[in-house]
Design a protein around this motif. Structure first.
Motif: not given
Length: 319
Positions: A176-178, A15-19
Motif C-alpha cells: 500500500n505505497h508508491f 504497488l497500490l499507489g493511487l490505483s
C-alpha cells in the motif's frame, strides 16, 4: 514457519499507489515529472559548477556537490518507478527490483543524515575556529568525512534491506505505497518482525537522533559565536555562510518530524483519507527537498550564483 508451502511465496509485489484514484494519477504524473526534471537540472548544475569552478574547491562546496549527487540518486531510485506506476495499469515490481529500490532509498536517506551533520561541523569550524579552518578541514579530512557518510549509509542499508527481504512473504503481495517502503513491506511478512523493528530503532537512533543532536550542538556554538561579533555587518556575513545549510536541515528534519508525529485518525473513513495523505506526504517529501536544495544554495549564495553565471557565459561565447 511450519505448515507453510514455500511454493506460495511471492515473487512479485503489487504497488497500490493511487490505483483507486485514476484522475489523481494523471495530475500527479505531470506534477512529479516536472519536479523530477527540476531536480535533475538544478542538482546537475550544482555538481558541474562545484567540479569545474576552482573557486568552489573548498570543503563546503565539496559537501554540497555530494549532497546534490545524493539527491539525484535518491530521487532516481524511486521517482521513475512512481511515474511508471501512474501510467501502467499493472503496477508490479519483482522481488529483486523491490530489494534494489529499497536498498538505494535506505542508503541515500541515511547518507544524507550523516552528510548534513558533516556539513554542520564544517560550518562550526569555519565560524568558531576560522584561523585553524584550513588545517582542520584539509582535503585529507573532508574527503574521508564524505566517504564515511556514503559508507555508513550503505552499511545501514545492507543490514536493513537484508533483514527485511529474507523474511517469508507467503500471503498478500499488495504494497500500500508508491514504492517498496520498508514499513509497508514488513506488513506483508508472514513471520515475526521483532528483529527488524529493533534494528530500525537502533538505526534511527544512529542516523536520525545522533545527527540531529550533533547539528543542534554545532549551531548552539555557531550562534553563540555570531552573537559575540561586535559589528552587525560581521554578524550578517557570518550567518549568511551557514543560513543555507540551516534552511536545508530544517526542511529535511522538519518534514520527517511532521510525517511521524501527526495524529492518527480513528474512524475508518478518516483512516482511508489519511492513508492517501500519508502516501502523498511521503511522495512529496522524496521530491520537494531535493528540488529545494539547489534553489536554496544558489539563491542564498553569491559564489554559486557567480559560478553558474560564469559557466553559462563561457558556454555562450564558446558556441
Amino acid at each position: 514457519m511450519e505448515g507453510v508451502n514455500h511454493s506460495t511465496y511471492v515473487t512479485r509485489f503489487v504497488l497500490l499507489g493511487l490505483s483507486a484514484h485514476p484522475k489523481l494519477e494523471k495530475s500527479f504524473f505531470v506534477l512529479i515529472l516536472v519536479m523530477y526534471l527540476v531536480i535533475l537540472l538544478g542538482n546537475g548544475i550544482l555538481i558541474v559548477v562545484t567540479i569545474y569552478d576552482t573557486h568552489l574547491h573548498t570543503p563546503m562546496y565539496f559537501f554540497l556537490g555530494n549532497l546534490s549527487f545524493l539527491d539525484v540518486c535518491y530521487t532516481s531510485s524511486s521517482v521513475p518507478l512512481i511515474l511508471d506506476s501512474f501510467l501502467t495499469p499493472q503496477k508490479t515490481i519483482s522481488f529483486s527490483g523491490c530489494t534494489v529500490q529499497m536498498f538505494l532509498s535506505f542508503a541515500m536517506g541515511a547518507t544524507e543524515c550523516v552528510l548534513l551533520s558533516m556539513m554542520a561541523f564544517d560550518r562550526y569550524v569555519a565560524i568558531c575556529n576560522p584561523l585553524r579552518y584550513p588545517i582542520i578541514m584539509s582535503k585529507a579530512a573532508y574527503v574521508p568525512m564524505a566517504m564515511g557518510s556514503w559508507i555508513a549509509g550503505a552499511v545501514n542499508s545492507v543490514v536493513q534491506t537484508s533483514l527485511a527481504m529474507q523474511l517469508p512473504f507467503c500471503g498478500d503481495n499488495v504494497i500500500n505505497h508508491f514504492t517498496c517502503e520498508i514499513l509497508a513491506v514488513l506488513k506483508l511478512a508472514c513471520a515475526d518482525i521483532i528483529t527488524n523493528v529493533i534494528s530500525m530503532v537502533v538505526a534511527n537512533m544512529i542516523f536520525l537522533v545522533m545527527p540531529v543532536l550533533f547539528i543542534f550542538v554545532s549551531y548552539v556554538f555557531i550562534i553563540s559565536t555570531i552573537l559575540r561579533i561586535p559589528s552587525s555587518e560581521g554578524k550578517r556575513k557570518a550567518f549568511s555562510t551557514c543560513s543555507a545549510h540551516l534552511t536545508v536541515v530544517i526542511i529535511f528534519y522538519g518534514t520527517i518530524l511532521f510525517m511521524y508525529t501527526k495524529p492518527k485518525s480513528k474512524d475508518s473513513f478518516g483512516a482511508d483519507k489519511q492513508q492517501i495523505a500519508d502516501k502523498l506526504i511521503s511522495l512529496f517529501y522524496g521530491v520537494v527537498t531535493p528540488m529545494l536544495n539547489p534553489l536554496i544554495y544558489s539563491l542564498r549564495n553569491k559564489d554559486v550564483k557567480t559560478a553558474v553565471k560564469n559557466m553559462l557565459t563561457q558556454k555562450f561565447f564558446t558556441e
